[in-house]
Design a protein around this motif. Structure first.
Motif, PDB file in Angstrom:
ATOM      1  N   VAL A  29      31.358  36.765  48.916  1.00  0.00           N
ATOM      2  CA  VAL A  29      30.465  37.474  47.985  1.00  0.00           C
ATOM      3  C   VAL A  29      31.270  38.472  47.149  1.00  0.00           C
ATOM      4  O   VAL A  29      31.103  38.562  45.931  1.00  0.00           O
ATOM      5  CB  VAL A  29      29.342  38.209  48.756  1.00  0.00           C
ATOM      6  N   THR A  30      32.177  39.204  47.816  1.00  0.00           N
ATOM      7  CA  THR A  30      32.978  40.211  47.110  1.00  0.00           C
ATOM      8  C   THR A  30      33.956  39.565  46.133  1.00  0.00           C
ATOM      9  O   THR A  30      34.025  39.944  44.955  1.00  0.00           O
ATOM     10  CB  THR A  30      33.761  41.071  48.127  1.00  0.00           C
ATOM     11  N   ALA A  31      34.736  38.578  46.616  1.00  0.00           N
ATOM     12  CA  ALA A  31      35.746  37.937  45.766  1.00  0.00           C
ATOM     13  C   ALA A  31      35.107  37.252  44.563  1.00  0.00           C
ATOM     14  O   ALA A  31      35.612  37.355  43.433  1.00  0.00           O
ATOM     15  CB  ALA A  31      36.570  36.935  46.588  1.00  0.00           C
TER      16      ALA A  31
ATOM     17  N   SER B 233      35.055  40.452  36.356  1.00  0.00           N
ATOM     18  CA  SER B 233      36.334  40.700  35.674  1.00  0.00           C
ATOM     19  C   SER B 233      36.705  39.609  34.676  1.00  0.00           C
ATOM     20  O   SER B 233      37.296  39.895  33.633  1.00  0.00           O
ATOM     21  CB  SER B 233      37.459  40.843  36.706  1.00  0.00           C
ATOM     22  N   PHE B 234      36.359  38.339  34.990  1.00  0.00           N
ATOM     23  CA  PHE B 234      36.863  37.230  34.170  1.00  0.00           C
ATOM     24  C   PHE B 234      35.775  36.264  33.697  1.00  0.00           C
ATOM     25  O   PHE B 234      36.086  35.198  33.155  1.00  0.00           O
ATOM     26  CB  PHE B 234      37.949  36.458  34.944  1.00  0.00           C
ATOM     27  N   GLY B 235      34.502  36.610  33.902  1.00  0.00           N
ATOM     28  CA  GLY B 235      33.422  35.726  33.461  1.00  0.00           C
ATOM     29  C   GLY B 235      33.463  34.388  34.176  1.00  0.00           C
ATOM     30  O   GLY B 235      33.649  34.320  35.395  1.00  0.00           O
ATOM     31  N   TYR B 236      33.344  33.309  33.410  1.00  0.00           N
ATOM     32  CA  TYR B 236      33.346  31.957  33.999  1.00  0.00           C
ATOM     33  C   TYR B 236      34.764  31.388  34.138  1.00  0.00           C
ATOM     34  O   TYR B 236      34.938  30.266  34.623  1.00  0.00           O
ATOM     35  CB  TYR B 236      32.536  30.992  33.124  1.00  0.00           C
TER      36      TYR B 236
ATOM     37  N   LYS C  69      39.552  42.357  49.710  1.00  0.00           N
ATOM     38  CA  LYS C  69      40.483  41.712  48.775  1.00  0.00           C
ATOM     39  C   LYS C  69      41.811  41.404  49.475  1.00  0.00           C
ATOM     40  O   LYS C  69      42.375  40.314  49.332  1.00  0.00           O
ATOM     41  CB  LYS C  69      40.728  42.614  47.559  1.00  0.00           C
ATOM     42  N   PHE C  70      42.306  42.368  50.276  1.00  0.00           N
ATOM     43  CA  PHE C  70      43.562  42.150  51.002  1.00  0.00           C
ATOM     44  C   PHE C  70      43.432  40.990  51.986  1.00  0.00           C
ATOM     45  O   PHE C  70      44.352  40.171  52.132  1.00  0.00           O
ATOM     46  CB  PHE C  70      43.967  43.422  51.759  1.00  0.00           C
TER      47      PHE C  70
ATOM     48  N   THR D  90      43.208  37.487  41.968  1.00  0.00           N
ATOM     49  CA  THR D  90      41.815  37.053  42.131  1.00  0.00           C
ATOM     50  C   THR D  90      41.753  35.563  42.451  1.00  0.00           C
ATOM     51  O   THR D  90      40.946  35.128  43.278  1.00  0.00           O
ATOM     52  CB  THR D  90      40.993  37.359  40.862  1.00  0.00           C
ATOM     53  N   VAL D  91      42.623  34.757  41.815  1.00  0.00           N
ATOM     54  CA  VAL D  91      42.706  33.321  42.119  1.00  0.00           C
ATOM     55  C   VAL D  91      43.059  33.127  43.596  1.00  0.00           C
ATOM     56  O   VAL D  91      42.428  32.336  44.309  1.00  0.00           O
ATOM     57  CB  VAL D  91      43.749  32.624  41.219  1.00  0.00           C
TER      58      VAL D  91
END
Length: 397
Positions: A21-23, A30-33, A335-336, A185-186
């Motif tokens: 859910v967070t990622a 941050s990056f849309g689609y 995130k980590f 993020t990827v």
């Protein structure tokens, strides 16, 4: 319906946790689609690797760690590899556990505010400890899973309500874009979907449900359908978050905005219940998975009541609470955790590929040339992303 479900559903449920859910929310905001392709790739990679793990479990009727240990003839090589697997799972699951507890704590923040936020990780950890120690958490687990399903459906409906630009969605799905801004993020999206400890869990669980080679097709269908549905939910979270007018996510209230098209001002409570449920259920499964891997590696046979088995899950649970006790933001820990799992993935995937190609072990059910090609491609991609992640972190330092 629940009796017919296989371990594939548990694998899918494991990656629809607070980390996902967070990622996915961070990716959408941050990056849309633009990073939908990373989730699609992660889902396909998960299908390939989990199918191999399930096939191994059915054919050998053993866990992955036990098979690797059995197939390594040289004593010192076996000790080294078992050490690597144990380290990878302990480090990965400790990071994951911190993320799980952090996700549950975020849920409590949404429900009760942040005035007592420092105590939330301890509350989640204590609840998970009691449920693990007693072992009688099946009724609660059904309630938690029901809440997670509610959250999943909420995101699917919200994604439809936001009326996304389908051309941009298709571009995001099929035109990969990687740069220094989005690489972490990827990796987080890959790490939250292709979960290394799920490979160990899946092999052990299928051997309990299915005993014959005739069941291979059932296991394959169970794996593919469950993971595909989980992947669709993850993509819907990205789509829903992409519609939010935010630059970045700082807290759970920001995350709840992704559900406002459906729930309005009540969104925070639905997000809070979902994150709490996902956090507690995952806070139970991650330590258990680590304990099962340790039991496989060391040959413990006494099961859940074994003192050594309990000690492993207690350590993982304790580390999860410990990591969150230094005023670190739960979102940062989550995130980590995803990045750590993204780095550990190639290590576990290489071992899995090796054993499913052993003809003495798998017979006619060893990997085909196409399965090997896909598996090797996943390993190369995972290594590439892991190296990029390390270089990116070193730049930040």
């Amino acid at each position: 319906m629940f009796k017919k479900m296989g371990p594939g559903v548990l694998v899918a449920a494991a990656f629809i946790g607070p980390g996902t859910v967070t990622a996915c929310t961070l990716a959408g905001v941050s990056f849309g689609y633009a990073l939908l392709w990373a989730m699609l790739l992660s889902v396909l990679a998960t299908m390939v690797l989990q199918e191999m793990s399930a096939r191994l479990g059915i054919i050998t009727q053993k866990g992955l760690a036990e098979v690797i240990k059995q197939e390594l003839a040289h004593k010192y090589v076996r000790m080294m590899v078992v050490g690597i697997i144990l380290s990878a799972i302990v480090i990965g699951n400790a990071a994951y556990e911190a993320g799980n507890i952090g996700g549950g704590a975020l849920g409590l923040e949404a429900l009760f505010g942040i005035s007592q936020a420092g105590y939330y990780p301890v509350i989640i950890g204590f609840l998970a400890f009691i449920l693990l120690y007693i072992g009688n958490y099946k009724v609660l687990e059904k309630v938690f899973i029901s809440l997670v399903i509610l959250m999943s459906l909420s995101f699917v409906i919200t994604a439809l309500l936001t009326k996304p630009n389908m051309m941009m969605v298709l571009q995001g799905l099929f035109i990969p874009k990687v740069d220094n801004e989005n690489i972490l993020t990827v990796i987080a999206l890959v790490g939250t979907t292709v979960v290394p400890y799920n490979l160990f869990l899946h092999a052990s669980l299928v051997s309990e449900k299915w005993k014959s080679k005739k069941d291979l097709n059932l296991a394959k269908r169970d794996t593919y359908v469950s993971i595909l549905l989980g992947g669709i939910v993850s993509m819907c979270i990205i789509v829903a978050a992409a519609s939010v007018d935010l630059k970045e996510v700082h807290n759970v209230m920001d995350m709840a905005k992704a559900l406002e098209p459906l729930y309005g001002t009540s969104a925070r409570y639905f997000m809070g219940m979902g994150l709490f449920a996902a956090g507690v259920t995952s806070a139970i499964t991650a330590p258990l998975a680590a304990a099962y891997v340790a039991a496989n590696c060391f040959g413990w046979k006494n099961g859940l009541k074994d003192a050594k088995f309990r000690m492993v899950w207690m350590v993982i649970l304790g580390l999860g609470v410990f990591f969150l006790s230094f005023d670190i933001k739960p979102i940062e820990v989550i995130k980590f955790a995803q990045i750590a799992n993204g780095i550990l993935l190639p290590v576990i995937a290489i071992f899995l590929l090796w054993v499913v190609n052993r003809s003495t072990l798998m017979g006619d059910n060893r990997n085909t040339a196409l399965q090997n090609l896909m598996g090797i491609s996943i390993v190369i991609l995972a290594v590439f992303l892991g190296i990029k992640s390390i270089l990116k972190v070193l730049e930040v330092l």
